[in-house]
Design an enzyme around this catalytic site. Structure first.
Site, PDB file in Angstrom:
ATOM      1  N   ASP A 172      -1.354   6.261   6.749  1.00 57.82           N
ATOM      2  CA  ASP A 172      -1.403   4.828   6.970  1.00 57.82           C
ATOM      3  C   ASP A 172      -2.297   4.562   8.192  1.00 57.82           C
ATOM      4  OD1 ASP A 172      -0.805   2.230   6.504  1.00 57.82           O
ATOM      5  OD2 ASP A 172       1.251   2.306   7.219  1.00 57.82           O
ATOM      6  N   LYS A 223       0.838  -1.205   0.000  1.00 59.48           N
ATOM      7  CA  LYS A 223       0.000   0.000   0.000  1.00 59.48           C
ATOM      8  C   LYS A 223       0.880   1.265   0.000  1.00 59.48           C
ATOM      9  CE  LYS A 223      -2.240  -1.488   3.749  1.00 59.48           C
ATOM     10  NZ  LYS A 223      -1.793  -2.886   3.891  1.00 59.48           N
ATOM     11  N   THR A 224       1.866   1.277   0.863  1.00 58.42           N
ATOM     12  CA  THR A 224       2.763   2.441   0.942  1.00 58.42           C
ATOM     13  C   THR A 224       3.561   2.582  -0.347  1.00 58.42           C
ATOM     14  OG1 THR A 224       2.960   1.931   3.285  1.00 58.42           O
ATOM     15  CG2 THR A 224       4.458   3.588   2.426  1.00 58.42           C
ATOM     16  N   THR A 235      -5.604  -1.699   7.136  1.00 59.93           N
ATOM     17  CA  THR A 235      -5.675  -3.159   7.158  1.00 59.93           C
ATOM     18  C   THR A 235      -7.073  -3.589   7.634  1.00 59.93           C
ATOM     19  OG1 THR A 235      -4.724  -2.978   9.365  1.00 59.93           O
ATOM     20  CG2 THR A 235      -3.231  -3.617   7.599  1.00 59.93           C
ATOM     21  N   ARG A 247       6.577  -8.261   1.533  1.00 59.15           N
ATOM     22  CA  ARG A 247       7.412  -7.848   2.666  1.00 59.15           C
ATOM     23  C   ARG A 247       7.981  -9.062   3.400  1.00 59.15           C
ATOM     24  NH1 ARG A 247       4.481  -4.368   6.844  1.00 59.15           N
ATOM     25  NH2 ARG A 247       4.583  -2.784   5.219  1.00 59.15           N
TER      26      ARG A 247
END
Ligand code: ADE
Length: 335
Positions: free
Chosen positions: A109, A64-65, A158, A217
């Site tokens: 975020d 997302k980032t 999330t 990640r």
């Protein structure tokens, strides 16, 4: 593009800067999201306007980032990175918003953790680029309206269900990021290995791709750990043998489950007879925060079909029994 602002909280660790894709072409997977975003960006550029506010949701580590960074790069704008829990008071949000420049991107975020008062302040900012500030107290209280530069808010969460509908409805487009396919994860591992300058065999790539929760990640983190194992226990090359050794040492099984995942499944099976069990009772039993179970462990267990969510609580599926080697619903194993 330049980056202003703080980094998100440590647990929502950012991908190692060197491994983060720098161009659209480098961003593997999430094809539908990318395609839609490209249209939004190109259309905005053509109209010489800012794109609509955008919302990304999905499990941690799915990019997302990274997408927000790529959008800023594509638009050649500044991006300011922050997170819901960092914006404690309306004054914090006012400071953030008034420091933006025309066309900037504000990335929030964990936007579901924004306080109610801040959320209400952000509505007119998103809609009309106006900031309503309260001045004075009691009968003397009045609202001052400040004009803000036109900016694009990119929110990430999330926990989409925790976002109020007034907030959700103010985003022009919402995108769900899904777990990656095995093929895409393999490409990501290959790319990352190249950047890190570590040799890796195809079999090892295959092995890792099946055990990294289909999450870039996690794949990148495991790759780095295996690089250490290869250096200390081998000849520097990550091959299948090193991968087996490393995963064994890290306690990660063939489905990519860590001890904490297995503890959750074992608790449901052994303490609650397979479920259903409420999230509070489950969290207390395994000694984890409810949010950690909901945001980190549960989505992957659901995806694998090891866990089911029902109105009455969580249930361990037959697959969970098989995976843990527990034969019947009445069996008792120590954990
Ligand atoms: N690293 C993390 N996410 C990635 C992605 N989607 N593509 C390429 N590299 C990545």
């Amino acid at each position: 593009m330049s980056v202003k602002g703080e980094t998100p909280r440590a647990t929502e660790e950012t991908i190692d800067a060197v491994l983060r894709p720098q161009k659209w072409e480098e961003y593997i997977g999430q094809e539908r999201v990318k395609k839609n975003l490209k249209v939004i960006i190109e259309a905005a550029k053509k109209r010489k306007e800012n794109p609509d506010h955008l919302l990304f949701y999905g499990s941690p580590g799915l990019g997302k980032t990274t997408l927000a960074y790529l959008i800023a790069k594509e638009l050649k704008t500044n991006i300011r990175i922050t997170a819901g829990p960092m914006i404690e008071k309306p004054g914090d949000l006012a400071a953030l918003l008034t420091n933006l420049s025309e066309g900037d991107i504000l990335f929030i975020d964990e936007i579901h953790r924004l306080s109610k008062t801040c959320e209400e302040l952000i509505y007119p900012a998103m809609e009309d680029f106006k900031l309503h500030l309260m001045a004075g107290r009691g009968v003397m209280a009045r609202t001052i309206e400040l004009k803000l530069p036109k900016f694009t808010l990119i929110g990430a969460t999330t926990r989409i269900a925790l976002l109020s509908s007034p907030l959700r409805s103010r985003f022009g487009a919402t995108f769900q990021l899904n777990f990656y396919t095995k093929e895409d994860i393999k490409k990501i591992i290959g790319r990352s290995a190249k950047i890190l300058g570590v040799e890796i065999t195809e079999k090892a790539v295959e092995f890792i791709s099946e055990r990294c929760r289909f999450t870039p990640r996690v794949a990148n983190r495991l790759l780095k750990r295996l690089r250490d194992f290869a250096q200390i226990e081998g000849n520097g090359i990550i091959d299948k043998q090193i991968a087996i050794l490393g995963f064994e040492a890290m306690g990660i099984d063939k489905l990519g489950l860590e001890e904490a995942d297995r503890k959750i499944l074992r608790a449901i099976i052994q303490k609650f007879n397979g479920g259903p069990v409420g999230i509070q009772a489950l969290a207390a039993t395994v000694g984890e925060e409810i949010d950690t179970i909901l945001e980190i462990y549960e989505p992957y267990l659901l995806q694998l079909g090891l866990l089911k969510r029902t109105q009455r609580g969580r249930i361990a599926t037959d697959l969970a029994y098989t995976h843990l080697g527990i034969s019947s619903k009445n069996s008792q194993m120590s954990f």
